[in-house]
Design a protein around this motif. Sequence first.
Motif, PDB file in Angstrom:
ATOM      1  N   TRP A  72       0.844  -1.209   0.000  1.00  0.00           N
ATOM      2  CA  TRP A  72       0.000   0.000   0.000  1.00  0.00           C
ATOM      3  C   TRP A  72       0.871   1.247   0.000  1.00  0.00           C
ATOM      4  O   TRP A  72       0.620   2.190  -0.764  1.00  0.00           O
ATOM      5  CB  TRP A  72      -0.903   0.019   1.241  1.00  0.00           C
TER       6      TRP A  72
ATOM      7  N   PHE B 297      -4.097   5.587   1.573  1.00  0.00           N
ATOM      8  CA  PHE B 297      -3.411   4.299   1.476  1.00  0.00           C
ATOM      9  C   PHE B 297      -2.016   4.386   2.094  1.00  0.00           C
ATOM     10  O   PHE B 297      -1.550   3.447   2.749  1.00  0.00           O
ATOM     11  CB  PHE B 297      -3.309   3.860   0.018  1.00  0.00           C
TER      12      PHE B 297
ATOM     13  N   GLY C 201      -0.783   2.106   5.201  1.00  0.00           N
ATOM     14  CA  GLY C 201       0.399   1.256   5.090  1.00  0.00           C
ATOM     15  C   GLY C 201       1.363   1.485   6.239  1.00  0.00           C
ATOM     16  O   GLY C 201       1.916   0.532   6.804  1.00  0.00           O
TER      17      GLY C 201
END
Length: 338
Positions: free
Chosen positions: A25, A186, A190
């Motif tokens: 990600w 994202f 992550g």
Amino acid sequence: MAASLLVNVGIIVAGTVAIWKGSDWLESASEQLAAYYGLPAVVQGAIIVAVGSSFPELATVVVAAIGGSMPLGVGAIVGSAIFNILVIPAVAGIVTDDDIDSNRTLVYKEAQFYMLSVSVLLITFALAVIYYPGEATLSGVVTRPLALIPLGLYGLYIFIQYQDTADHEGDPDAADGIDVRRQWLFLLAGLAVILVAVERLVHSVELIGLSYGVNEFLLGVTILAAATSLPDTLVSVRAARDNRGVTSLANVLGSNTFDLLVAIPVGVLIVSEWTVDFAMAVPMFGVLTAATILLFTALRTDLALSTAESYVLMVAYLVFVSWVVAETIGAIGGILPA
């Protein structure tokens, strides 16, 4: 004890998978954002993608430092740096049909700046031995002011990359279809997944070391190094298979520059000081230097990394691991901690 070992091994495997997913990600978002902001390929690989894929190593040092296991974190950085230089280009070169293309900017700027990074960190350790000697022979205390030296060099690295970016004209169509807010989301997700996974990973590795009497440095330079280097491997291999050889190789050199100049100093800033064994540091950094020279030579020949050269890099890493294990178990005399 066997049941406990299986549980901890299971956690290590699960943590490695979680690090891979979180890094996926993180790196995907980093690539999208780099394209959106129009960064050149070398800068994209050497800073944006490299810092993203190096976050597991940074998180490892932070978690280890907070937990009082700085040698474990430093071992992970050293092992990861050697793994990145030798294994990642080797795997990328072996799994691709064609040679991995390089260029003069990569060879004469990125590789040589990384060599400078190794030298500066070693000089920092030498200053610790000279001005803040530890109790053991050839040991020194790396203080927070000394940790600022490599961090300052990374600031110079960022400035140089900024100059390249300022002269670069991005593709105006590259930003089409990229949802910036979604990519930032994202990226943050992550980061969160990696932090949690690394904390569990470090804890399990520490328990294995305590249960079986294996020293922290060895566990860091092998298990943690391999686990945290997995994202770098996947990024570089994917870039190489997409015929983006410059980005693939720049990610390796940029990740190592970040690890040495930022990750280790950040750990020192957290714990306020760390005692380094100079007798151990010099041979380890000697290996790093030799590995970098080997990669530098391979990249300079025809400005490409061939399959045969990739196998040479892989063999060199296997020799290094064999040496570390042999010294640790006492099969040969050496400098690694018992």
